[in-house]
Motif scaffolding. Structure first.
Motif, short mmCIF file in Angstrom:
data_model
loop_
_atom_site.label_atom_id
_atom_site.label_comp_id
_atom_site.label_asym_id
_atom_site.label_seq_id
_atom_site.Cartn_x
_atom_site.Cartn_y
_atom_site.Cartn_z
N UNK A 156 -2.64 10.41 -3.86
CA UNK A 156 -1.80 9.68 -2.90
C UNK A 156 -2.66 9.07 -1.79
N UNK A 177 -4.39 6.12 -3.22
CA UNK A 177 -3.42 5.03 -3.38
C UNK A 177 -3.13 4.36 -2.03
N UNK A 178 -2.91 5.19 -1.00
CA UNK A 178 -2.54 4.66 0.31
C UNK A 178 -3.69 3.86 0.92
N UNK A 179 -4.91 4.43 0.82
CA UNK A 179 -6.07 3.74 1.39
C UNK A 179 -6.29 2.39 0.72
N UNK A 201 -4.15 0.54 -0.89
CA UNK A 201 -3.09 -0.40 -0.56
C UNK A 201 -3.22 -0.87 0.88
N UNK A 202 -3.60 0.04 1.77
CA UNK A 202 -3.74 -0.33 3.19
C UNK A 202 -4.83 -1.37 3.36
N UNK A 203 -5.94 -1.21 2.66
CA UNK A 203 -7.03 -2.17 2.77
C UNK A 203 -6.70 -3.47 2.04
N UNK A 204 -5.62 -3.45 1.26
CA UNK A 204 -5.22 -4.67 0.55
C UNK A 204 -5.92 -4.83 -0.78
N UNK A 205 -6.48 -3.73 -1.30
CA UNK A 205 -7.25 -3.84 -2.54
C UNK A 205 -6.34 -4.08 -3.74
N UNK A 245 -4.02 -6.20 -3.95
CA UNK A 245 -3.39 -7.52 -3.85
C UNK A 245 -3.38 -8.24 -5.20
N UNK A 290 -0.81 -6.80 -7.54
CA UNK A 290 0.53 -7.21 -7.16
C UNK A 290 0.81 -8.66 -7.57
N UNK A 291 -0.24 -9.48 -7.43
CA UNK A 291 -0.10 -10.89 -7.81
C UNK A 291 0.17 -11.02 -9.30
N UNK A 312 1.37 -8.79 -11.31
CA UNK A 312 2.69 -8.22 -11.60
C UNK A 312 3.78 -9.24 -11.27
N UNK A 313 3.60 -9.89 -10.11
CA UNK A 313 4.59 -10.90 -9.72
C UNK A 313 4.61 -12.04 -10.72
#
Lengths: 76, 761
Positions: free
Chosen positions: A21, A24-26, A28-32, A34, A37-38, A40-41
Motif C-alpha cells: 500500500x 502504491x501510494x508513493x 501514485x502521489x509522485x504521479x508515476x 500517469x 491511467x492514460x 486505461x482511459x
C-alpha cells in the motif's frame, strides 16, 4: 482466521500488504502511474484514428510539454 | 454582466434525471443511509467523541488557563488534532449538508471531461497528498515563527480556530464551486459572478499579490543563505541535481519518478554533508560566503532562467524532490515532536501583543497577528490551487470535503508544528535571531545588549549561548537571521538531534531544514513567475494580440522579464532596507494573502447568494467579514498610522523631514544614502498597500451588490456546468462507511471489463 496460521505468518502477510500500500501510494502521489491511467482511459474509449495511443516516451514528453503551456502555481 | 446575462445558460438539468443506480451498480450512497449513519449514535461512537472532546478541552485548559513555568508541546498537538477532528466531523459536515449538497450521482469533471491526462479521476487518498503538497509551502512555516514574539497563545488560537471557521471553509468552497464549473479558475469565476469590474479587480489583485508573495519568499531564502557558505553550497547543488534528474527522466528512463526521486534525495543528502566539508575549507568559505545583495541577484537571475527553461529540465524534477522532502520532513517532525515532547518556556501572551513594539514584526495583536499568520489559518493563495489542478482530478463530488477541508486542516497542523519548533528554542535566542540587524548591529555583543535591553521577564541571553548555537549549527553567526527559516531550522535541529544523532548532528539537521525550505521556496518562485508570466501575456494580448500566443519566444521572454523585474525590485528593496526587510515587508505579504482570501470568499458568497441560500450564507459571510475587517484595518494602519514603526507614510515623512533638516543619520539609517532608501522604500510599500486595499474594496462592494441583487430578485441561478450522470463509484472520506463498503464490494465483484464505459472522449 484459521488457527493453523501462526502469528508470525500473519504478521508477515500484514507487513507485506502494508508495504504494498505504501509503495502504491508513493507511486501514485509522485504521479508515476500517469501513463498506466492514460492507457486505461484510452482502452475504455471508442478507438479514435485521429488520436492513436501514445508510447510511454511520447506520453511523458507530452506531459511536461503540456505543463509548459499551462503552468500551475505552488503555494507559499 | 454576469448577474443576469448568464442565468439562462447555466441552469442545471433536473436532478431527478440523475440516477443513483444507472445500470446494475450504485454510483452513490443512498442519501437516507448517509443521514441515518450520521444520526446513529452507537455507544462506541459516543465514547470516541466523548474522549476526543474531553482531551481537546483539557489541552485547551492546559494551554490557556494553567500557568506553570513551562507548558509541554504535546498539549499543542492534542488541542490541534482534537479541534480539527471536531471541526471536520461536525462543522464541515454541516456545510456539506446544508450549503453545498454534493450529489454523487453527478459526474465530476474528471469523469465527464476525462482525457486521461489533465482530467483524470484520482484516488482520494492520493489526491489528498497531491493537494496538500501543492498548498503547503514555506508560508505555514514562516508566519507562525514571526508571530511567536506575541507569545504562544494568540498564534495557537488563531491557527486552530481560524482554520476551522475560515481557511478550511474557503478551500472547501472554492474547490467545490470550481469542480461544479468544470475546473474553472478563480479569476474566471470572479468574472462570471462579479461582472467585469469585480472580475478585473480580482485579476489585477491576483497578479500583484503573486509578485509580492514571490518576492517575500525569495527574501526568506536570501536571509537564510546570506553569509552561509554551507547553505549556499548545498542549496546551489540542488540545481545540478535537478538538471540531472530532468535529463534522466527525459532521455534515460521516462516515467520512473519514484526511482529518480530517491536517487535525487540521496544526492541531496550528499550535498548537505558535502556542504559542511566544503564550508570547512578555506577555498570553500572564500568562494561560497556571499552577502545578501549578491544572493538576491543570484536568485533573480536564476528565477528568470528557470522560468524560461522547459519544465522537464528544472521545474518538474525539483517539484518531485520538493514533494518528497515536504511530506517526509513534515511527517518526521510530527513524530519527533510527539516522542520528544519539548517544554515551551515562552509566555502565553507577551507584552508585544499589546504594545505593538515587537522587534520581529511591528504592530499590535489586532490586526497584525492575523496578517502575520496567513498560511495555516487562512490563505487566499490556496484558492488558486483549489481552482486549478485539484478540481480536475477529483473522483466524486462528496470527496471535496475530505480533500478541500481536510487538506487545509493538515496545513494548519504544519503551522502548529512550526510554532512549537520556534517556541522550543530559548526565548533570548529567538529574539537575537529574529530582530533585524538594524537593531542588533549584527554582532553577538549588540544582540545580547539589545535582547536583554528589551526588559522581558525571564529572558537573559549571553554571548556564550549565541556563539555556541552558531557553532553547533555550523554557521559563522546566527544573529539577526530574520525571515523565520533559520529559526525553524534551529528549532527542528534542536528537536531532531534529541531523536537522531545527538548534538554532533545539530549542524546536519539545521542545514537539512534550510534545504527543505529553500527547495520549495525556489519551486514556488519558479512556478509563480511562470503563472504570472502567462497572466501578463494574457493581459498584454488585449493590446498587442501577438502576446496571446504563448509559444512566441520574444513575447514569453519579455513577459517573464517584466515579472522577474517586478518581484526582483521588491526583493532588492527588502534586502537593502535599512530598517530590516522582513519586519517591514512581511505585513505586506500577509495582507496580500488575506486580501486574496477575501476575494475568494467574496466570489463564494456571490455564488451562494445567487443560488438563494441566504439561510446559510453566514458560513461564508463570517470568514469574509473577518478577513475584510482584518486586512482593510491593517492596510489603513499601514497607510494612515502616525506611528513611524507601523505606518509606511509616517516613516516616509519622518525620514524626509530629517533629510530636509540636513541630518546625516536618522533612526537606524546611518547615512544619507540609507535615509533616501528608506524614503523610497516606504513610498513603494505605502503605494502597494493603497493598491491592495482599493482593489479589495472594489471586489467586496461588487460582491455586496451582487448579493443584494440576488436577494431582491429571489435568484436561483447558477453558472454551473450541466449535470451529467456519473458511472463510477468511490467512497467519500478516508475510511469507508458501512454503506460504502457494501457498494464497493458489489463493484469489486464485477470484472473491470464489464464495468460501464466512461462518458468521456
Amino acid at each position: 482466521m484459521p488457527t493453523s496460521v501462526g502469528i508470525g505468518t500473519r504478521l508477515r502477510l500484514g507487513l507485506r500488504a502494508g508495504t504494498r500500500r505504501v509503495v502504491w501510494w508513493t507511486r501514485a502521489l509522485m504521479g508515476e502511474d500517469a501513463y498506466e491511467k492514460y492507457v486505461e482511459h484510452h482502452a475504455s474509449c471508442e478507438p479514435d484514428p485521429a488520436h492513436p495511443i501514445m508510447t510511454e516516451r511520447e506520453f511523458w514528453r507530452d506531459q511536461t510539454d503540456r505543463q509548459d503551456k499551462n503552468p500551475q502555481s505552488r503555494c507559499c | 454582466m454576469g448577474a443576469t446575462s448568464s442565468t439562462s445558460r447555466g441552469i442545471s438539468k433536473e436532478p431527478g434525471a440523475l440516477q443513483r443506480i444507472p445500470h446494475d451498480l450504485a454510483v452513490a450512497v443512498d442519501p437516507e443511509e448517509i443521514e441515518a449513519h450520521d444520526r446513529k449514535w452507537t455507544p462506541l461512537k459516543i465514547v470516541i467523541w466523548g474522549v476526543i472532546s474531553l482531551l481537546g478541552g483539557l489541552s485547551w485548559v492546559m494551554l490557556a488557563v494553567v500557568r506553570g513555568e513551562t507548558v509541554n508541546a504535546i498539549w499543542f498537538v492534542f488541542a490541534a488534532i482534537c479541534t480539527y477532528l471536531i471541526g471536520y466531523r461536525f462543522y464541515s459536515n454541516y456545510i456539506e449538508k446544508h450549503l453545498l449538497k454534493p450529489d454523487d450521482r453527478r459526474a465530476t469533471p474528471a469523469e465527464y471531461k476525462a482525457d486521461g491526462k489533465d482530467f483524470a479521476a484520482t484516488d482520494r487518498r492520493v489526491l489528498f497528498g497531491h493537494h496538500f503538497a501543492a498548498i503547503a509551502g514555506a508560508g505555514p512555516l514562516v508566519g507562525p515563527i514571526l508571530a511567536a514574539q506575541m507569545g504562544f497563545l494568540p498564534g495557537t488560537i488563531w491557527i486552530i480556530v481560524g482554520v476551522v471557521f475560515a481557511g478550511a471553509v474557503q478551500d472547501y468552497l472554492v474547490l467545490y464551486f470550481s469542480m461544479r464549473r468544470g475546473g474553472r479558475s478563480l479569476g474566471q469565476m470572479a468574472r462570471d459572478e462579479l461582472g467585469l469590474i469585480g472580475g478585473t479587480a480580482a485579476l489585477i489583485a491576483t497578479l500583484v499579490i503573486m509578485v509580492i508573495i514571490v518576492a517575500i519568499l525569495a527574501l526568506v531564502v536570501t536571509n537564510a543563505l546570506a553569509e552561509s557558505p554551507w547553505g549556499v553550497f548545498s542549496v546551489g547543488m540542488t540545481i545540478p541535481i535537478a538538471l540531472f534528474m530532468g535529463c534522466y527522466l527525459r532521455y534515460f528512463r521516462p516515467g520512473k519518478i519514484t526511482e529518480i526521486s530517491i536517487i535525487g534525495f540521496v544526492l541531496l543528502l550528499a550535498a548537505i554533508i558535502g556542504g559542511g566539508a566544503v564550508a570547512g575549507t578555506e577555498w570553500g568559505t572564500a568562494l561560497f560566503t556571499l552577502d545578501k545583495v549578491t544572493i538576491a541577484w543570484a536568485i533573480i537571475i536564476y528565477g528568470f532562467i528557470a522560468a524560461i527553461l522547459p519544465v522537464w529540465l528544472l521545474l518538474a524534477p525539483r517539484d518531485y524532490l520538493s514533494t518528497f522532502m515536504k511530506i517526509g520532513t513534515i511527517g518526521m517532525l510530527a513524530v519527533a515532536i510527539i516522542i520528544i515532547r519539548p517544554e515551551i518556556t515562552a509566555p502565553a501572551v507577551s507584552e508585544f501583543a499589546t504594545n505593538g513594539a515587537g522587534p520581529v514584526v511591528s504592530g499590535n495583536l489586532f490586526p497584525f497577528l492575523f496578517v502575520t499568520i496567513a498560511c495555516g489559518a487562512l490563505s487566499g493563495f490556496h484558492a488558486l490551487i483549489a481552482s486549478g489542478t485539484t478540481p480536475k482530478l477529483i473522483q466524486k463530488e462528496r470527496q471535496t470535503r475530505f480533500i478541500g477541508y481536510g487538506g487545509m486542516l493538515m496545513e494548519s497542523f504544519v503551522a502548529i508544528m512550526a510554532l512549537v519548533a520556534a517556541l522550543s528554542i530559548d526565548r533570548g535566542l529567538y529574539f537575537a535571531m529574529n530582530s533585524p540587524a538594524a537593531l542588533t548591529g549584527g554582532t553577538i555583543e549588540g544582540a545580547v545588549a539589545f535582547v536583554n535591553g528589551l526588559g522581558m521577564t525571564g529572558v537573559n541571553v549571553n554571548i556564550d549561548l549565541l556563539a555556541q548555537t552558531a557553532k553547533d549549527v555550523g554557521e559563522a553567526s546566527i544573529v539577526s537571521r530574520t525571515g523565520g527559516a533559520p529559526t525553524l531550522a534551529v528549532g527542528l535541529a534542536h528537536i531532531m538531534q534529541q531523536l537522531v544523532g545527538g548534538p554532533a548532528m545539530m549542524s546536519f539537521w539545521y542545514h537539512f531544514a534550510i534545504m527543505f525550505e529553500a527547495l520549495f521556496i525556489l519551486t514556488a518562485v519558479d512556478a509563480g513567475t511562470r503563472v504570472a508570466r502567462f497572466m501578463m501575456q494574457d493581459s498584454l494580448g488585449n493590446f498587442f494580440p501577438k502576446f496571446k500566443n504563448t509559444s512566441w519566444r520574444p513575447g514569453a521572454w519579455a513577459a517573464t522579464a517584466i515579472m522577474v523585474a517586478a518581484w526582483g525590485a521588491v526583493l532588492l528593496m527588502g534586502v537593502t532596507d535599512p530598517l530590516g526587510g522582513i519586519n517591514t515587508l512581511f505585513p505586506l505579504f500577509g495582507i496580500a494573502n488575506q486580501l486574496l482570501a477575501a476575494i475568494a470568499l467574496a466570489v463564494a458568497m456571490a455564488i451562494i447568494a445567487r443560488r438563494g441560500l441566504f439561510k446559510y450564507i453566514w458560513v461564508v459571510a463570517l470568514p469574509l467579514g473577518f478577513a475584510s475587517v482584518i486586512t482593510i484595518y491593517a492596510s489603513f494602519l499601514k497607510i494612515f498610522s502616525t506611528v513611524p514603526g507601523i505606518g509606511y507614510f509616517a516613516q516616509n515623512r519622518a525620514f524626509a523631514a530629517a533629510l530636509a533638516d540636513g541630518q546625516t543619520s536618522f533612526g537606524t539609517a546611518p547615512s544619507v544614502v540609507a535615509m533616501e532608501a528608506v524614503v523610497r522604500n516606504t513610498m513603494v510599500q505605502g503605494v502597494l498597500s493603497i493598491v491592495f486595499v482599493v482593489l479589495t474594496i472594489v471586489v467586496i462592494i461588487t460582491t455586496i451588490q451582487a448579493t443584494i441583487h440576488a436577494y431582491r430578485t429571489h435568484s436561483n441561478a447558477t453558472n454551473e456546468d450541466d449535470a451529467v450522470q456519473s458511472q463510477l463509484f468511490a467512497p467519500a472520506g478516508l475510511m469507508m462507511t458501512p454503506s460504502e463498503k457494501v457498494i464497493q464490494a458489489q463493484w469489486d465483484a464485477v470484472p473491470a471489463a464489464k464495468r460501464p464505459k466512461r462518458t468521456g472522449h
